[in-house]
Design an enzyme around this catalytic site. Structure first.
Site: not given
Length: 252
Positions: A43, A115
């Site tokens: 992320d 992610e």
């Protein structure tokens, strides 16, 4: 593994440590060695990379608009779209419960796994390689990005379009409500008086119905009244468009 090699080809990177890729694809319902820590790392890499891409691509927009664009490109829906394009659901490692409930199609699980893959690439080959993977996967999406509209709700966008044409703001009117107090359906009419546009839509809240009506008004405005030709005939018949299907509840 030959199976993972297909995914590596799709993302444009071959892992030195395929264990990292396996972990990135592992949901916490499957085993203790799951992908949540890799997701956290990915992320951060994703946010910086997308910010840099936008900074370079759109050199005339300010920090606020850059933040809006980035938020919409890194949100769950955008990540799930890329994950679906990669066929990521075919590679997920899920527990029996998640498999039975269709977890391999769930946007949140797909987004988290993507992610985690970014985080895994970072650990396997460093930041530059992770940036390269993200850039390649986001390129098709960036081609279609319109900084003027992406991330703006329909009411805000309609207001800006009308202001740009030097027209008064639309008027939203509740024309009917249906159902019990705890389960109401609202019928809203959006009126742009000067252009004689009247659009009606329904939603499970007043706000949801207004947003749906604004969406339809934008379609008429851009199709029939381009920015350089905003004068409408006073004798033109009103544009009518009704959406009887309820729109899901929106949060404020």
């Amino acid at each position: 593994m030959k199976r993972l090699a297909l995914l590596e080809a799709a993302i444009g990177y071959s892992f030195k440590d395929t264990g990292l890729l396996e972990q990135a694809l592992t949901h916490r319902s499957h085993s203790a060695r799951h992908n949540e820590r890799l997701e956290f790392l990915g992320d951060s890499v994703l946010n910086f990379t997308v910010a840099a891409l936008l900074f370079d691509r759109f050199q005339r927009i300010d920090e606020g608009d850059l933040s809006r664009l980035r938020a919409n490109l890194v949100k769950q829906a955008a990540l799930a779209e890329i994950a679906t394009r990669l066929g990521l659901s075919d590679y997920l490692r899920l527990g029996e419960g998640e498999l039975k409930s269709g977890g391999f199609r769930r946007p949140s699980i797909l987004a988290d796994a993507l992610e985690a893959i970014f985080g895994a690439v970072f650990l396997d080959a460093g930041f530059t390689q992770a940036q390269t993977v993200i850039t390649q996967l986001y390129e098709p999406m960036l081609v279609d990005v319109d900084p003027k509209t992406l991330g703006k709700d329909p009411k805000t966008l309609l207001q800006e379009l009308l202001q740009g044409r030097k027209l008064d703001l639309p008027v939203y009117t509740v024309v009917a409500t249906h159902g019990a107090a705890h389960d109401q359906l609202f019928d809203i009419e959006c009126t742009i008086a000067k252009l004689n546009i009247h659009v009606r839509a329904s939603g499970s809240s007043r706000r949801a119905a207004e947003q749906a009506a604004a969406t339809q008004a934008i379609a008429i405005l851009e199709a029939e009244f381009p920015a350089k030709t905003t004068r409408a005939s006073r004798h033109r018949r009103p544009s009518q468009l009704t959406l009887p299907v309820a729109v899901s509840q929106e949060t404020e």
